[in-house]
Design a protein around this motif. Structure first.
Motif, PDB file in Angstrom:
ATOM      1  N   ASN A  88      20.747  -6.440   0.888  1.00 31.52           N
ATOM      2  CA  ASN A  88      19.855  -7.518   0.476  1.00 31.52           C
ATOM      3  C   ASN A  88      19.016  -7.975   1.662  1.00 31.52           C
ATOM      4  N   ARG A  89      17.941  -8.666   1.373  1.00 34.32           N
ATOM      5  CA  ARG A  89      16.990  -9.053   2.422  1.00 34.32           C
ATOM      6  C   ARG A  89      17.613 -10.028   3.424  1.00 34.32           C
ATOM      7  N   LEU A  92      19.553  -8.124   6.062  1.00 32.34           N
ATOM      8  CA  LEU A  92      18.673  -7.444   7.016  1.00 32.34           C
ATOM      9  C   LEU A  92      18.104  -8.430   8.030  1.00 32.34           C
ATOM     10  N   GLU A  93      17.669  -9.579   7.553  1.00 29.16           N
ATOM     11  CA  GLU A  93      17.073 -10.571   8.445  1.00 29.16           C
ATOM     12  C   GLU A  93      18.115 -11.193   9.368  1.00 29.16           C
TER      13      GLU A  93
END
Length: 438
Positions: A88-89, A92-93
């Motif tokens: 999920n984003r 990653l961030e």
């Protein structure tokens, strides 16, 4: 602060048989109901000032709106993703934010659920690294006597304390070494010599075991269960040099010391020594979700994928890199960096440290780095730490005590007025347990 008796048993449900407590249930056990700032309330409506940040976790207190908002938004958008098919984003961030926060040379992050899992992943990664470089025999792991690394089988095996032997033999290939603090207490080695001697003993241990058999040294930069034992200025540098000489990976267990606790983002930066692997957790999510990570140097990441590209490290766990935990972690890291917390930590520690020493006086020795405090109590009574912590709890103050020490880790949002309240209550408990300050 008024005395706060522990939650009466009448406030508990009548049947507790379905729940297995983390520590033995007693009349001192609390049934928590709510929290705000650095204060907690129990089921009887009594208030407690938390000087331990839960357990080194709730560094922004119990009502940090940016993290609450981030988790709420994520909950409404994507509470879980199929981990066998992607990520999920937020995860990653968060990985990028952690790498940016870490010392130079740390290039990748593996997100996991807790500190024990982080330590176990670090051991697996160290063995995999050596195998990939044609050294499959490098499997042994060194760790401290009297250190602590977690409660799962592998991490508990690294924990060099006698009380873990009740679970039977641990992970094969674990070899324990003595840290400087133990040399000082058990063998009367002067503090100015203990670091050099402890580092030399680690090197002799590697040589005795055979450098071609030792994969890693896992160590806490500051040893929590020794009452926050802080190393001498040159010790960690010497250890780094020893590991480099013998091709041994250096792993810092920064579950307690990481994420601003020592004043810098990680103790590696505070002490100016970068390990090959950083295990981080606790405050990394502010306490709003289970979360930890393994941060690795570029040469470790290189065995997991192409340089500068995606990496993968399996097997993993169902909830690793979970969207909710990742959102909490990303919000916590962002809040830490944008909220000026490194400066706030320095200011609060500059205020609290000298005053803590005044309150303790001749009744103990204060060990301090950032917002981590250990008080080694004088007199040598084996249970004085537990008795002092119990007295603090009766007076409405939460800290941790064991053996002949207590430790404090106030939240980063603690005000000077709250710091004064912590010190006043601790002073009352010290008077009760250790005698009046002279």
């Amino acid at each position: 602060m008024t005395t706060a008796d522990p939650t009466p048993l009448s406030a508990w449900p009548t049947d507790l048989s379905a729940f297995c407590f983390e520590v033995p249930h007693s009349e001192q056990s609390l049934l928590f109901e709510s929290g705000k700032g650095i204060r907690l309330s129990d089921a009887a409506g009594r208030s407690y000032l938390d000087a331990l940040s839960g357990v080194f976790v709730t560094c922004f207190g119990y009502d940090c709106e940016p993290i609450v908002r981030a988790v709420t938004d994520q909950l409404r958008t994507l509470p879980f993703n199929p981990p066998l098919h992607g990520t999920n984003r937020a995860a990653l961030e968060l990985a990028r934010a952690l790498v940016d926060l870490a010392p130079p040379g740390i290039t990748a992050a593996k997100l996991v659920n807790g500190g024990s899992e982080s330590v176990e992943a670090a051991v697996r990664l160290a063995r995999l690294y050596h195998r990939s470089h044609g050294n499959p025999g490098k499997v042994k792991v060194l760790s401290y006597y009297h250190g602590y690394h977690g409660a799962t089988f592998g991490s508990l095996s690294l924990t060099g304390r006698p009380d873990v032997t009740r679970f039977g033999p641990g992970l094969p290939g674990v070899v324990h070494v003595w840290p400087p603090d133990c040399l000082e207490e058990f063998w009367d080695v002067p503090q100015e010599r203990s670091g050099a001697l402890a580092a030399a003993m680690i090197e002799r241990t590697i040589e005795a075991e055979g450098p071609d058999s030792v994969a890693a040294l896992v160590m806490e930069p500051v040893i929590h269960l020794r009452g926050m034992a802080i190393p001498s200025a040159d010790y960690l540098t010497r250890v780094r040099e020893v590991c480099d000489r013998h091709g041994v990976l250096l792993v810092f267990d920064e579950i307690v010391t990481g994420f601003g606790r020592t004043g810098a983002p990680f103790a590696a930066q505070t002490f100016g020594v970068t390990p090959d692997i950083l295990c981080v957790g606790k405050g990394i999510s502010g306490g709003y979700a289970p979360l930890a990570a393994v941060l690795m140097a570029e040469h470790l990441a290189a065995v997991l994928g192409e340089s500068g590209g995606p990496t993968s490290f399996a097997p993993s766990h169902t909830y690793a890199a979970n969207p909710l935990a990742s959102a909490a972690g990303l919000a916590a890291v962002t809040h830490f960096r944008e909220g000026g917390y490194p400066d706030r930590i320095r200011e609060l520690s500059g205020y609290l440290g000298p005053r803590l020493r005044d309150v303790v006086g001749e009744r103990g020795t204060v060990r301090a780095v950032g917002l981590l405090y250990g008080v080694k109590l004088a007199g040598g009574a084996a249970d004085v730490g537990e008795r002092l912590a119990a007295a603090c709890l009766r007076h409405g103050l939460i800290l941790r005590g064991q053996d002949d020490w207590v430790v404090l880790a106030p939240a980063f949002v603690t005000t000077t007025a709250e710091a004064d309240e912590i010190l006043h209550t601790l002073g009352e408990a010290l008077d009760e347990v250790c005698g009046a300050h002279r």
